[in-house]
Scaffold this motif. Structure first.
Motif, PDB file in Angstrom:
ATOM      1  N   ALA A 109       0.836  -1.208   0.000  1.00  0.00           N
ATOM      2  CA  ALA A 109       0.000   0.000   0.000  1.00  0.00           C
ATOM      3  C   ALA A 109       0.864   1.248   0.000  1.00  0.00           C
ATOM      4  O   ALA A 109       0.574   2.213  -0.723  1.00  0.00           O
ATOM      5  N   ALA A 113       1.247   3.996  -2.994  1.00  0.00           N
ATOM      6  CA  ALA A 113       0.997   5.408  -2.712  1.00  0.00           C
ATOM      7  C   ALA A 113       2.137   6.282  -3.212  1.00  0.00           C
ATOM      8  O   ALA A 113       1.915   7.394  -3.712  1.00  0.00           O
ATOM      9  N   TRP A 126      -4.463   5.983  -4.327  1.00  0.00           N
ATOM     10  CA  TRP A 126      -5.449   5.627  -3.299  1.00  0.00           C
ATOM     11  C   TRP A 126      -6.546   6.672  -3.136  1.00  0.00           C
ATOM     12  O   TRP A 126      -7.528   6.441  -2.423  1.00  0.00           O
ATOM     13  N   THR A 138     -10.641   0.378  -6.026  1.00  0.00           N
ATOM     14  CA  THR A 138      -9.701   1.037  -5.127  1.00  0.00           C
ATOM     15  C   THR A 138     -10.206   1.011  -3.695  1.00  0.00           C
ATOM     16  O   THR A 138      -9.432   0.800  -2.748  1.00  0.00           O
ATOM     17  N   ASN A 141      -9.719  -2.714  -2.562  1.00  0.00           N
ATOM     18  CA  ASN A 141      -8.308  -3.084  -2.440  1.00  0.00           C
ATOM     19  C   ASN A 141      -7.602  -2.285  -1.360  1.00  0.00           C
ATOM     20  O   ASN A 141      -6.765  -2.816  -0.622  1.00  0.00           O
ATOM     21  N   GLY A 142      -7.922  -0.996  -1.260  1.00  0.00           N
ATOM     22  CA  GLY A 142      -7.306  -0.177  -0.229  1.00  0.00           C
ATOM     23  C   GLY A 142      -7.714  -0.603   1.165  1.00  0.00           C
ATOM     24  O   GLY A 142      -6.889  -0.635   2.089  1.00  0.00           O
ATOM     25  N   ALA A 147      -4.769   0.804   3.227  1.00  0.00           N
ATOM     26  CA  ALA A 147      -4.474   2.134   2.690  1.00  0.00           C
ATOM     27  C   ALA A 147      -5.557   3.121   3.123  1.00  0.00           C
ATOM     28  O   ALA A 147      -6.655   2.730   3.516  1.00  0.00           O
ATOM     29  N   VAL A 149      -8.311   5.147   2.179  1.00  0.00           N
ATOM     30  CA  VAL A 149      -9.287   5.367   1.106  1.00  0.00           C
ATOM     31  C   VAL A 149     -10.527   6.059   1.678  1.00  0.00           C
ATOM     32  O   VAL A 149     -11.640   5.862   1.209  1.00  0.00           O
TER      33      VAL A 149
END
Length: 329
Positions: A109, A113, A126, A138, A141-142, A147, A149
């Motif tokens: 992640a 980024a 992201w 996104t 997955n984030g 991540a 998001v």
């Protein structure tokens, strides 16, 4: 028709990415059993193979949605050439859907980024961009990889169209929702909700979008009664982000189980579309191969018995038949 036990054994003799789902969703094995199989996705089969193709900078094929060497003016960009399926987003989608534990991608992640930007306006990965399908991928997955998001849930609330769905072409002026864009959007939203609990506004948006598809019995245009898209009855794997009856029914299965509600009777015809494609030996055939560049093939050629399609079909039918919804005449 073959005994279902024979088909089950055939399905169990498969890649860990599929086998663990067969154990959990069809056989009801104890969690310790299917989790042990799921852990092998990182070290065996297609999961390990795709992991090994990751770039040092955290991406795949050097790009966010398209490979770094994709020629947007060349033959590969022709309408019938097919989306390339090798870049970062598509690779993450596959690994997540195969059940890879996020720990196998520790640091990814952060690398994405730092190194990956969307082909649209060079936007940070992201943060998403303007395409609702891309933003749904996104979001899921984030969330999976940890991540940030946090802006994306509200994006879907703000960009939902009046009739209940979304359209990836809204930025080009489209004002009508698309079944393709809507299914991709609620796929990502539901994944986010299951992982985090979601927000009341986002859940309401998802349920409104589900109603948009159910009004069409997921198969037909409201205005003309024609199929919502060519090939909607074709069953295929990988599903990518494409709209077909198998993809849509399995989404509604997941949503039904998550929400704790019975199957909607308006899915009855779609379920029968799946059921009638069962072969005398108890399997389902690969119905279509989506064109476009791939790292490697994940399933059998068109016309051959497909373990992935068979699993998805059986899972959908088991859910539907066990709930026995009342269908109004």
């Amino acid at each position: 028709m073959a005994d279902i036990a024979d088909v089950t054994e055939w399905l169990l003799d498969s890649d860990p990415a599929l086998r663990w789902q067969v154990e959990r969703d069809l056989l009801g094995e104890p969690e310790s059993v299917w989790r042990a199989t799921r852990a092998r996705v990182a070290t065996e089969g297609i999961g390990a193979r795709l992991l090994a193709l990751q770039d040092d900078d955290g991406q795949w094929a050097g790009g966010a949605f398209f490979p770094a060497d994709f020629d947007f003016e060349g033959p590969e960009a022709a309408p019938d050439a097919g989306q390339p399926w090798t870049a970062t987003t598509w690779s993450l989608n596959s690994l997540r859907e195969w059940g890879l534990d996020a720990s196998a991608l520790a640091g990814t992640a952060e690398k994405i980024a730092a190194n990956s930007r969307w082909e649209y306006d060079d936007l940070p990965y992201w943060d998403g961009e303007v395409d609702c399908c891309i933003n749904a991928f996104t979001l899921a997955n984030g969330t999976w990889l940890g991540a940030d998001v946090s802006t994306l849930p509200q994006w879907f609330v703000d960009h939902q169209m009046d009739e209940g769905g979304w359209n990836c072409e809204w930025v080009e002026g489209s004002t009508r929702a698309s079944v393709y864009s809507t299914l991709s959007s609620i796929d990502g939203i539901l994944w986010y909700e299951k992982a985090t609990g979601g927000t009341p506004a986002l859940t309401a948006a998802r349920k409104k979008a589900q109603e948009y598809l159910l009004e069409r019995r997921i198969l037909y245009k409201v205005t003309t009664g024609e199929p919502v898209r060519p090939g909607v009855e074709l069953l295929a794997y990988p599903q990518r982000s494409k709209y077909n009856v198998l993809h849509a029914v399995n989404y509604f299965r997941d949503a039904s189980l998550h929400d704790g509600v019975d199957p909607d009777p308006r899915l009855a015809e779609a379920v029968e579309v799946i059921r009638r494609q069962r072969q005398p030996d108890g399997t389902w055939l690969q119905g279509y191969r989506y064109p476009g560049r791939v790292w490697f093939e994940q399933d059998v050629p068109v016309g051959e018995p497909s373990k992935w399609v068979t699993f998805l079909a059986l899972r959908a039918l088991d859910w539907w038949d066990s709930a026995a919804p009342v269908v109004e005449s």
